[in-house]
Design a protein around this motif. Structure first.
Motif, short mmCIF file in Angstrom:
data_model
loop_
_atom_site.label_atom_id
_atom_site.label_comp_id
_atom_site.label_asym_id
_atom_site.label_seq_id
_atom_site.Cartn_x
_atom_site.Cartn_y
_atom_site.Cartn_z
N ARG A 19 25.16 132.56 61.82
CA ARG A 19 26.15 131.77 61.09
C ARG A 19 27.33 132.67 60.78
NH1 ARG A 19 27.32 130.93 55.47
NH2 ARG A 19 28.13 128.84 55.17
N ARG A 20 28.52 132.20 61.15
CA ARG A 20 29.76 132.93 60.87
C ARG A 20 30.80 131.94 60.36
NH1 ARG A 20 30.33 138.20 62.11
NH2 ARG A 20 28.80 139.06 63.53
N VAL A 30 30.47 128.35 62.00
CA VAL A 30 30.09 128.35 63.41
C VAL A 30 28.66 128.86 63.51
CG1 VAL A 30 30.54 129.33 65.69
CG2 VAL A 30 32.45 128.75 64.19
N TRP A 31 27.81 128.09 64.16
CA TRP A 31 26.43 128.48 64.43
C TRP A 31 26.28 128.68 65.93
CZ3 TRP A 31 22.74 129.39 60.81
CH2 TRP A 31 22.94 128.86 59.52
N ARG A 32 25.63 129.77 66.34
CA ARG A 32 25.36 129.96 67.76
C ARG A 32 24.09 130.78 67.94
NH1 ARG A 32 27.18 134.68 70.37
NH2 ARG A 32 27.90 136.20 68.88
N SER A 57 25.20 135.68 58.82
CA SER A 57 23.75 135.76 58.61
C SER A 57 23.04 135.28 59.87
CB SER A 57 23.32 134.93 57.41
OG SER A 57 23.67 133.58 57.59
N ARG A 58 21.80 135.75 60.03
CA ARG A 58 20.96 135.32 61.15
C ARG A 58 19.70 134.69 60.62
NH1 ARG A 58 21.79 139.65 66.09
NH2 ARG A 58 24.00 139.19 66.31
N HIS A 59 19.29 133.58 61.31
CA HIS A 59 18.17 132.77 60.85
C HIS A 59 17.25 132.43 62.01
CE1 HIS A 59 20.38 131.82 57.07
NE2 HIS A 59 21.40 132.07 57.86
N HIS A 60 15.93 132.42 61.73
CA HIS A 60 14.97 131.92 62.70
C HIS A 60 15.02 130.40 62.58
CE1 HIS A 60 10.47 131.68 64.04
NE2 HIS A 60 11.29 131.15 64.93
#
Length: 171
Positions: A19-20, A30-32, A57-60
């Motif tokens: 997520r940025r 923006v999610w990628r 942030s990064r998410h599983h």
């Protein structure tokens, strides 16, 4: 003795979404997909937070089965010849909050192209981790069969009247 893989292989793969902040006034976030985790367990419904920094942030986000089929080794073979090899993650907006939801993953370059051409879903490439590269390469090594290209012989054009050839130029 080397164990032979079955003709179909299913590997659970965790999808890591980043997520940025958005770069336009029309898009706040923006999610990628940025990474995959081979052998991951189930993902939380609320996208398990892994780590992050200032503004990102990064998410599983999901765990999907990467399926390898003995009939699709041409697509895996093409993928493995690229630098770097990739997996492709297909995304669709969630009806609940609009976040792109991963729903499909493939290691076949041809299958990824079919998803990109045919619909409204988004398909994003993610570098394939070395452990997954080794597994896909082993699968291809055991099941890939080169099929020579055979050009079909062209049939003469007929005009539909008693099977006769079409005649042009007053012949």
């Amino acid at each position: 003795m080397v164990e032979t893989l079955s003709r179909t292989l299913r590997i659970p793969v965790g999808i890591v979404m980043e997520r940025r902040p958005g770069s336009t006034p029309w898009q706040d976030t923006v999610w990628r997909p940025v990474d995959v985790i081979p052998g991951a367990g189930p993902a939380d419904r609320d996208w398990h937070f892994l780590y992050g920094g200032d503004g990102w942030s990064r998410h599983h986000a999901a765990t999907l089965d990467l399926e390898l089929f003995h009939t699709d080794t041409d697509g895996y073979h093409v993928n493995l010849s690229q630098t770097p090899p990739r997996v492709w993650v297909a995304l669709r907006p969630s009806e609940e909050d609009g976040r792109p939801q991963p729903f499909f993953i493939t290691a076949s370059a041809f299958e990824a192209e079919a998803y990109q051409v045919g619909g409204s879903d988004t398909v994003e490439p993610v570098p394939m981790p070395p452990a997954l590269v080794a597994l896909v390469a082993d699968f291809v090594g055991q099941h890939h069969v080169d099929r020579p290209f055979v050009k079909r012989e062209r049939q003469p054009h007929t005009d539909g009247r008693r099977g006769g050839r079409r005649r042009d130029h007053g012949e």
